[in-house]
Motif scaffolding. Structure first.
Motif, PDB file in Angstrom:
ATOM      1  N   GLN A   1      13.069 -28.052  36.778  1.00 11.32           N
ATOM      2  CA  GLN A   1      12.032 -27.520  36.094  1.00 11.32           C
ATOM      3  C   GLN A   1      10.806 -28.043  36.927  1.00 11.32           C
ATOM      4  O   GLN A   1       9.768 -27.013  37.129  1.00 11.32           O
ATOM      5  CB  GLN A   1      11.727 -28.114  34.801  1.00 11.32           C
ATOM      6  N   PHE A   2      10.721 -28.982  37.530  1.00 15.54           N
ATOM      7  CA  PHE A   2       9.471 -29.404  38.242  1.00 15.54           C
ATOM      8  C   PHE A   2       9.036 -28.569  39.461  1.00 15.54           C
ATOM      9  O   PHE A   2       8.173 -28.227  39.756  1.00 15.54           O
ATOM     10  CB  PHE A   2       9.515 -31.066  38.813  1.00 15.54           C
ATOM     11  N   ALA A   3      10.307 -28.024  40.217  1.00 16.75           N
ATOM     12  CA  ALA A   3       9.963 -27.165  41.236  1.00 16.75           C
ATOM     13  C   ALA A   3       9.151 -25.827  41.059  1.00 16.75           C
ATOM     14  O   ALA A   3       8.248 -25.232  41.791  1.00 16.75           O
ATOM     15  CB  ALA A   3      11.327 -26.514  41.825  1.00 16.75           C
ATOM     16  N   SER A   4       9.604 -25.199  39.560  1.00 13.87           N
ATOM     17  CA  SER A   4       8.713 -24.037  39.066  1.00 13.87           C
ATOM     18  C   SER A   4       7.275 -24.489  38.785  1.00 13.87           C
ATOM     19  O   SER A   4       6.627 -23.643  39.070  1.00 13.87           O
ATOM     20  CB  SER A   4       9.423 -23.588  38.082  1.00 13.87           C
ATOM     21  N   TRP A   5       7.073 -25.579  37.948  1.00 14.83           N
ATOM     22  CA  TRP A   5       5.793 -26.069  37.806  1.00 14.83           C
ATOM     23  C   TRP A   5       4.884 -26.375  39.130  1.00 14.83           C
ATOM     24  O   TRP A   5       3.869 -26.114  39.219  1.00 14.83           O
ATOM     25  CB  TRP A   5       5.957 -27.227  36.959  1.00 14.83           C
ATOM     26  N   LEU A   6       5.667 -26.875  40.310  1.00 13.91           N
ATOM     27  CA  LEU A   6       4.680 -27.183  41.343  1.00 13.91           C
ATOM     28  C   LEU A   6       4.540 -25.783  41.986  1.00 13.91           C
ATOM     29  O   LEU A   6       3.408 -25.551  42.501  1.00 13.91           O
ATOM     30  CB  LEU A   6       5.812 -27.971  42.294  1.00 13.91           C
ATOM     31  N   ARG A   7       5.530 -24.807  42.013  1.00  5.54           N
ATOM     32  CA  ARG A   7       5.009 -23.618  42.505  1.00  5.54           C
ATOM     33  C   ARG A   7       3.715 -22.820  41.805  1.00  5.54           C
ATOM     34  O   ARG A   7       2.771 -22.185  42.395  1.00  5.54           O
ATOM     35  CB  ARG A   7       6.094 -22.683  42.588  1.00  5.54           C
ATOM     36  N   LEU A   8       4.010 -22.845  40.414  1.00  8.97           N
ATOM     37  CA  LEU A   8       2.588 -22.486  39.494  1.00  8.97           C
ATOM     38  C   LEU A   8       1.599 -23.303  39.943  1.00  8.97           C
ATOM     39  O   LEU A   8       0.390 -22.670  40.019  1.00  8.97           O
ATOM     40  CB  LEU A   8       3.047 -22.806  37.934  1.00  8.97           C
ATOM     41  N   TRP A   9       1.683 -24.518  39.980  1.00 13.43           N
ATOM     42  CA  TRP A   9       0.224 -25.395  40.284  1.00 13.43           C
ATOM     43  C   TRP A   9      -0.421 -24.955  41.624  1.00 13.43           C
ATOM     44  O   TRP A   9      -1.506 -24.703  41.738  1.00 13.43           O
ATOM     45  CB  TRP A   9       0.889 -26.809  40.174  1.00 13.43           C
ATOM     46  N   LYS A  10       0.549 -24.816  42.525  1.00 14.64           N
ATOM     47  CA  LYS A  10       0.190 -24.467  43.963  1.00 14.64           C
ATOM     48  C   LYS A  10      -0.600 -22.976  43.817  1.00 14.64           C
ATOM     49  O   LYS A  10      -1.684 -22.700  44.449  1.00 14.64           O
ATOM     50  CB  LYS A  10       1.059 -24.443  45.062  1.00 14.64           C
ATOM     51  N   ALA A  11      -0.077 -22.046  43.057  1.00 13.47           N
ATOM     52  CA  ALA A  11      -0.585 -20.793  42.898  1.00 13.47           C
ATOM     53  C   ALA A  11      -2.026 -20.704  42.166  1.00 13.47           C
ATOM     54  O   ALA A  11      -2.983 -20.054  42.515  1.00 13.47           O
ATOM     55  CB  ALA A  11       0.284 -19.853  42.109  1.00 13.47           C
ATOM     56  N   LEU A  12      -2.119 -21.711  41.202  1.00 14.79           N
ATOM     57  CA  LEU A  12      -3.471 -21.790  40.370  1.00 14.79           C
ATOM     58  C   LEU A  12      -4.346 -22.397  41.525  1.00 14.79           C
ATOM     59  O   LEU A  12      -5.438 -22.160  41.490  1.00 14.79           O
ATOM     60  CB  LEU A  12      -3.191 -22.882  39.438  1.00 14.79           C
ATOM     61  N   GLN A  13      -4.008 -23.353  42.537  1.00 20.55           N
ATOM     62  CA  GLN A  13      -4.982 -24.012  43.238  1.00 20.55           C
ATOM     63  C   GLN A  13      -5.469 -22.885  44.382  1.00 20.55           C
ATOM     64  O   GLN A  13      -6.603 -22.826  44.824  1.00 20.55           O
ATOM     65  CB  GLN A  13      -4.369 -25.160  43.993  1.00 20.55           C
ATOM     66  N   GLU A  14      -4.715 -21.822  44.599  1.00 21.40           N
ATOM     67  CA  GLU A  14      -4.916 -21.072  45.701  1.00 21.40           C
ATOM     68  C   GLU A  14      -5.595 -19.754  45.007  1.00 21.40           C
ATOM     69  O   GLU A  14      -6.104 -18.801  45.885  1.00 21.40           O
ATOM     70  CB  GLU A  14      -3.527 -20.523  46.527  1.00 21.40           C
ATOM     71  N   THR A  15      -5.738 -19.638  43.856  1.00 23.00           N
ATOM     72  CA  THR A  15      -6.294 -18.400  43.317  1.00 23.00           C
ATOM     73  C   THR A  15      -7.551 -18.792  42.175  1.00 23.00           C
ATOM     74  O   THR A  15      -7.105 -18.941  40.943  1.00 23.00           O
ATOM     75  CB  THR A  15      -5.240 -17.797  42.292  1.00 23.00           C
ATOM     76  N   PRO A  16      -8.681 -18.891  42.872  1.00 24.57           N
ATOM     77  CA  PRO A  16      -9.922 -19.328  41.884  1.00 24.57           C
ATOM     78  C   PRO A  16     -10.180 -18.756  40.784  1.00 24.57           C
ATOM     79  O   PRO A  16     -10.540 -19.334  39.858  1.00 24.57           O
ATOM     80  CB  PRO A  16     -11.204 -19.399  43.051  1.00 24.57           C
ATOM     81  N   ASN A  17      -9.949 -17.366  40.709  1.00 27.09           N
ATOM     82  CA  ASN A  17     -10.196 -16.600  39.373  1.00 27.09           C
ATOM     83  C   ASN A  17      -8.893 -16.262  38.692  1.00 27.09           C
ATOM     84  O   ASN A  17      -8.627 -15.243  38.000  1.00 27.09           O
ATOM     85  CB  ASN A  17     -10.876 -15.355  39.941  1.00 27.09           C
TER      86      ASN A  17
END
Length: 933
Positions: A686-702
């Protein structure tokens, strides 16, 4: 010799006119019984308390001292009494009622904490925090419908989250609804909330004044007029002033006891207006049976959860009934499931200690209980005793009339009197019914509520339904046409709009109000098959529930007919989706004929239904997509193969579990799979998916604005994502470490969750390793190869060959969804439909949710694991179909948690193999093809 059960103690009758010496002194030296309230006896000291404000305050101080020391006030003859270290405090007959009628807030609160309406079996439940354990025996658990913590998965939305106790909901919400099954402890929860609030106020702590009311008593009054009367009778003060000052804790019991249909909706609309106008500062808690509430109040919901195994075991140990556990665990019975209900567990325990037969039949269980209560009263040698059968016949007619008026109503005395027969035939003799005597005896037996007089109310809703079931059975045996009781709304043309909030799950069709009564009658019927057959044409789902819940052997002939009816409803376009889903769930519980098990070499196996996909060239990908991983569109030539008509269901996967598939490593073919089975976290889970989501949120300011525009993310979920986005990577690991569960290596993650474990639902909470192990096991059992499909096989099955009108070349999309290019929410279980859980497989075929080759639910419901390792297009089998390779695997199809865009045939997502979510399952593929017949 079996032990006899212990029932609530009988209150010894006392002549109202008798004189009793008064011990101690009172103001003015008066010792008349009708003006003093309670006696304290301790050592050489004897104190008598009266009803004046000063005497009430002295009595409050003494009562609190007893409670704080652990004493409990219980019935003792005509009085209520507590004992502590050789001392006693005794409330005289009717003293508590007189206290409650003083129109004084302090007197009312004192009456509340020493008089609990449900002080017998109901006080065995523990809905509050640990400090309540001293006076109760059976702890129950609560959960709240809300967004889970991040560890539940990146796509998680609405589900139930455990609460520490009900006080957590009280601290969080100004208004909410408690939902639960009959006997779960909803009313008791409100009683204990009121008790605790009153105790705190009397102890000098700040807080609101509890006002417990039954909604069945409202009649035609507005909410304010109803509450104003109740409040003024108890406190003597003005309700409007108290509400505006935030001094009211309103505890409104029994939404399900309001009249059914439009009248209920009308009254609940009035309650919504009342909440908006008057309750900005005060707190309100409602209760309802879960199946009878359509979220009309649009309030947060707290669920009373079934007792888990640990609570059941603890209760059995403390009540010397450990042997009952063997009966609960017998797979041939439904007793373990039944024991999850506190009321049922209490009855089962009593029945086990008395006689261990017939426990699985709820109708017979209640019959035994009522007979025991009446026998206890007969043994008291009442001078005006009415024969047991006469009492039961009269009460059955009363309950039936109450049931016709709406669930769980309280009847004024005159109406209850009119509902009784004037005489009852007993062995050819007409026995006259004396209402006052009947009601007094029924109150003494705690069949009717002894806390209400002169009005009439059954002690518990289930008791009313049991007696109504007796009358229903009598009328049915007399050939009366009862079809009107069972007729329900099933067709799309007649289904009313669902009264739900924006993020509430789609409700079941409206209930008739006769479901539980009819199920109990089925368990009591002399010929249950005849009763089921009578119900079947009007309400196939209720007929299915009778087979499932009545606790009797399923009659073969009528069972087959009911299964056929439910399957027909599941696939009937004229039946509304809400009714189709209900039919599918009922079908799963009584044995879906699409998933009939068979014995192969001594092992139970369900051979899957497969659909043919012909050999040919298939267009894969979508050049018009905004996602690069769906491009370029290209052509793949495939040999003939077969694909599962549905994703693998819980019914099918249960065979693998029962065959010890998790314990045999030969089905776990790869080194990674074996390591996972032994307990390793091999690829991040599960952590792999959340880490991918977290990175996407960091890379997308809006990101928040983008997600809000989709309309598929609730405010609660956006808050969760905000919390995730605000963490550092190390903080993310720490936070997720607190909430991520250790995945079981013995069953799917949500295997015991009622939201996900219906046999007709796709199995979810499955890792890629578990899906492959099932394929290996099934291949061995059937001597035919089964495996996961490659993503191009899956896509070919969803869309079929290009038609001649579309041309043979590339550059054209075959179709967007399995049914065509245009999105249709009726064809797939996605977030737009708000089903909010996996649906029974096939429920969307009626609306056209089926692919070219006949596979169902390829769009929505659950994602399917693919055999394919995630790589960019164009597809090449050589670089992505190695089962030993590490890395992410493709999932296809979208799910009940995703928007329509994610249900396109071309969508590709990727997960690490040991990921598992509540919207992820798998579908089978088999090479080759059986020739068409």
């Amino acid at each position: 010799m079996s032990k006899k059960p212990t029932f609530p103690k009988k209150r010894t009758p006392t002549k109202r006119g008798s004189s009793t010496p008064t011990i101690g002194t009172m103001k003015g030296g008066t010792a008349a019984r009708d003006i003093y309230c309670a006696d304290f006896v301790g050592g050489n000291q004897r104190i008598t308390y009266g009803y004046s404000a000063r005497e009430v305050e002295r009595l409050i101080e003494k009562v609190l001292a007893f409670l704080q020391a652990g004493a409990t006030f219980l019935p003792s003859g005509d009085t209520v009494r507590a004992e502590l270290d050789g001392e006693s405090l005794t409330f005289q007959p009717d003293a508590i009622t007189k206290l409650a009628r003083q129109r004084s807030e302090r007197s009312y609160l004192l009456a509340l904490i020493v008089h609990r309406e449900y002080r017998d079996w109901a006080t065995k439940f523990i809905p509050l925090a640990a400090q309540m354990d001293k006076i109760t025996e059976m702890p129950i658990a609560f959960s709240e419908f809300r967004i889970p913590s991040p560890g539940a998965g990146p796509e998680a939305r609405l589900e139930t989250v455990p609460l520490a106790d009900i006080t957590e909901a009280l601290a969080k919400h100004s208004a909410f609804v408690i939902l639960g099954e009959p006997g779960a402890g909803k009313t008791t929860t409100l009683q204990k909330i009121a008790f605790e609030a009153a105790r705190k106020l009397l102890s000098g702590e700040p807080g609101p004044v509890p006002l417990f009311v039954r909604l069945s008593m409202q009649a035609e009054r507005t909410p304010f007029d109803f509450l104003e009367t109740e409040w003024r009778q108890r406190t003597g003060s003005d309700l409007a002033d108290a509400l505006s000052a935030g001094r009211v804790l309103l505890l409104a019991d029994g939404i399900n006891e309001l009249p059914l249909g439009p009248e209920r909706d009308k009254r609940l609309k009035a309650w919504r207006l009342f909440l908006n106008e008057y309750c900005e500062s005060s707190q309100v808690v409602f209760t309802s049976r879960e199946k009878d509430y359509d979220q009309q109040l649009n309030l947060p919901r707290v669920r009373v959860e079934p007792l888990d195994d640990a609570r059941i075991t603890d209760y059995l140990q403390r009540n010397d009934a450990q042997g009952l556990a063997a009966y609960l665990d017998d797979p041939r019975s439904r007793l373990r499931e039944m024991a999850g209900n506190p009321f049922n567990l209490w009855l089962l325990t009593l029945k086990y200690k008395d006689n261990q037969t017939g426990m699985e039949n709820r109708g017979q269980l209640l019959d035994w209980f009522v007979q025991s209560l009446l026998k206890r009263e007969k043994d008291q040698a009442h001078s005006d005793w009415i024969h047991r059968r006469v009492q039961m016949t009269a009460l059955a007619q009363l309950a039936y009339q109450m049931q016709k008026q709406g669930q769980g109503l309280t009847f004024p005395f005159k109406i209850a009197e009119a509902a009784l027969p004037t005489t009852v035939d007993l062995a050819g003799e007409d026995i006259p019914i004396r209402p006052l005597t009947l009601f007094r005896l029924a109150r003494a037996a705690t069949i009717l509520d002894p806390g209400i007089d002169p009005d009439i109310r059954f002690y518990h809703h289930l008791l009313q339904e049991y007696f109504a079931a007796l009358e229903l059975r009598r009328r049915f045996d007399a050939s009366e046409d009862l079809g009107a009781l069972w007729k329900c709304k099933r067709l799309a043309s007649e289904m009313p709009a669902a009264q739900v909030g924006d993020w509430d799950p789609l409700p079941e069709p409206p209930a008739t109000g006769w479901e539980v009564t009819t199920i109990l009658a089925c368990g009591l019927a002399h010929a249950p098959a005849r009763l089921i057959e009578a119900v079947r044409p009007h309400n196939p789902v209720l007929a299915g529930r009778m087979l499932d819940e009545a606790g009797m052997a399923k009659p073969d002939a009528v069972t087959k007919l009911v299964r056929a009816d439910l399957l027909a409803d599941l696939y009937d376009p004229a039946v509304h989706l809400r009714a189709r889903l209900q039919a599918g769930f009922a079908l799963g519980r009584i044995g879906d004929p699409r998933f009939e098990p068979q014995m192969l070499n001594g092992v139970k196996v369900i051979v899957p239904t497969m659909v043919r996909v012909p050999a040919g060239k298939y267009v894969i990908g979508d050049d018009a997509s905004q996602y690069d991983d769906e491009k370029p569109q290209h052509e793949i030539e495939l040999p003939a193969f077969e694909i599962g008509k549905w994703s693998v269901t819980n019914a099918e996967y249960a065979c693998f579990i029962d065959a010890s598939g998790y314990k045999d490593e030969r089905y776990w073919k790869t080194d990674l799979a074996k390591r996972w089975l032994r307990g390793e976290d091999v690829t991040g889970g599960q952590f792999a998916s959340w880490l991918r989501l977290w990175k996407a949120l960091q890379e997308t300011p809006n990101w928040k604005e983008q997600l809000e525009r989709t309309g598929s993310y609730s405010p609660e979920q956006l808050k969760t994502y905000e919390q995730v986005a605000g963490l550092s990577e190390e903080e993310l690991k720490t936070e997720l470490g607190k909430s991520l569960s250790n995945k079981s290596r013995e069953q799917p993650q949500w295997w015991n969750d009622a939201q996900y474990n219906n046999p007709a639902q796709p199995v979810v909470g499955i890792t890629w390793f578990e899906a492959n192990a099932y394929c290996a096991w099934l291949s061995e059992m059937t001597a035919r190869e089964y495996r996961l499909p490659s993503e191009v096989e899956w896509e070919a099955a969803a869309c079929g060959l290009p038609s001649p009108s579309q041309g043979e070349g590339l550059g054209m999309r075959v179709r967007t969804y399995p049914w065509g290019d245009d999105w249709d929410a009726a064809c797939a279980n996605t977030i737009e439909g708000r089903v909010m859980r996996p649906s029974p497989v096939g429920a969307y075929r009626a609306a056209g949710g089926v692919g070219e080759c006949g596979a169902e639910d390829q769009s929505g419901n659950t994602w399917d694991w693919m055999s394919t390792q995630y790589r960019d297009y164009p597809y090449q089998a050589e670089d992505r179909e190695n089962p030993e390779a590490e890395g992410e695997r493709v999932v296809r199809g979208g799910s009940w948690l995703n928007v329509a865009f994610a249900a396109r045939w071309a969508i590709r997502d990727r997960l690490v193999p040991d990921n598992f979510t509540n919207n992820l399952g798998f579908r089978l593929c088999s090479p080759g093809s059986i020739p068409a017949s």
